[in-house]
Design a protein around this motif. Structure first.
Motif, PDB file in Angstrom:
ATOM      1  N   GLU A   1      48.810  43.744  42.242  1.00 51.63           N
ATOM      2  CA  GLU A   1      49.639  42.974  41.326  1.00 51.63           C
ATOM      3  C   GLU A   1      51.094  42.979  41.764  1.00 51.63           C
ATOM      4  O   GLU A   1      51.562  43.943  42.382  1.00 51.63           O
ATOM      5  N   SER A   2      51.803  41.925  41.392  1.00 48.12           N
ATOM      6  CA  SER A   2      53.225  41.825  41.677  1.00 48.12           C
ATOM      7  C   SER A   2      53.867  40.867  40.681  1.00 48.12           C
ATOM      8  O   SER A   2      53.179  40.133  39.981  1.00 48.12           O
ATOM      9  N   GLY A   3      55.189  40.878  40.627  1.00 45.19           N
ATOM     10  CA  GLY A   3      55.927  39.926  39.820  1.00 45.19           C
ATOM     11  C   GLY A   3      56.546  40.471  38.552  1.00 45.19           C
ATOM     12  O   GLY A   3      57.304  39.759  37.883  1.00 45.19           O
TER      13      GLY A   3
ATOM     14  N   CYS B   1      48.279  38.322  41.138  1.00 44.68           N
ATOM     15  CA  CYS B   1      47.267  39.329  41.426  1.00 44.68           C
ATOM     16  C   CYS B   1      46.505  38.860  42.652  1.00 44.68           C
ATOM     17  O   CYS B   1      45.754  37.877  42.586  1.00 44.68           O
TER      18      CYS B   1
ATOM     19  N   THR C   1      51.627  46.225  36.319  1.00 43.93           N
ATOM     20  CA  THR C   1      53.013  45.929  36.638  1.00 43.93           C
ATOM     21  C   THR C   1      53.811  45.832  35.346  1.00 43.93           C
ATOM     22  O   THR C   1      53.354  45.243  34.361  1.00 43.93           O
TER      23      THR C   1
END
Length: 120
Positions: free
Chosen positions: A6-8, A22, A114
């Motif tokens: 996951e990121s952001g 994701c 996240t």
């Protein structure tokens, strides 16, 4: 099996927007129904949005309808959550989830989560 990254996540002011991603490994991403969950401070984990394996059907918890959009790009093995008009009560750790039924059993895979913080 599938692994999820996951990121952001981050800090945003009320009324702002944020996009979570994701990324999934493997060659079976298109076989999984995908979901976003969140856990707010002092609360249990909540299902936020779901999307079918082909992206044709989506569902949302009432509190985010009209503000959040879940989508997927199976060619890129990526799930997204577009969040608009963010509110302080959206503050939570957001988790990516992949699910499929195989041989009569349900299989679940989770990302690490996240942090999303909405604060003025």
């Amino acid at each position: 099996q599938v692994q999820l990254v996951e990121s952001g996540g981050g800090l945003v002011q009320p009324g702002g927007s944020l996009r979570l991603s994701c990324a999934a490994s493997g060659n079976t991403f298109s076989s999984y129904a995908m979901s976003w969950y969140r856990r707010a401070p002092g609360k249990e984990r909540e299902l936020v949005a779901t999307i079918t394996s082909d992206g044709g059907t989506t569902t949302y918890v009432d509190s985010v309808k009209g503000r959040f959009t879940i989508s997927r790009d199976n060619a890129k093995n990526t799930l997204y959550l577009f969040m608009n008009s963010l509110k302080p009560e959206d503050t939570a750790v957001y988790y990516c989830n992949a699910r499929r039924t195989r041989w009569g059993n349900q299989f679940n895979y989770w990302g690490q989560g996240t942090q999303v913080t909405v604060s003025s």
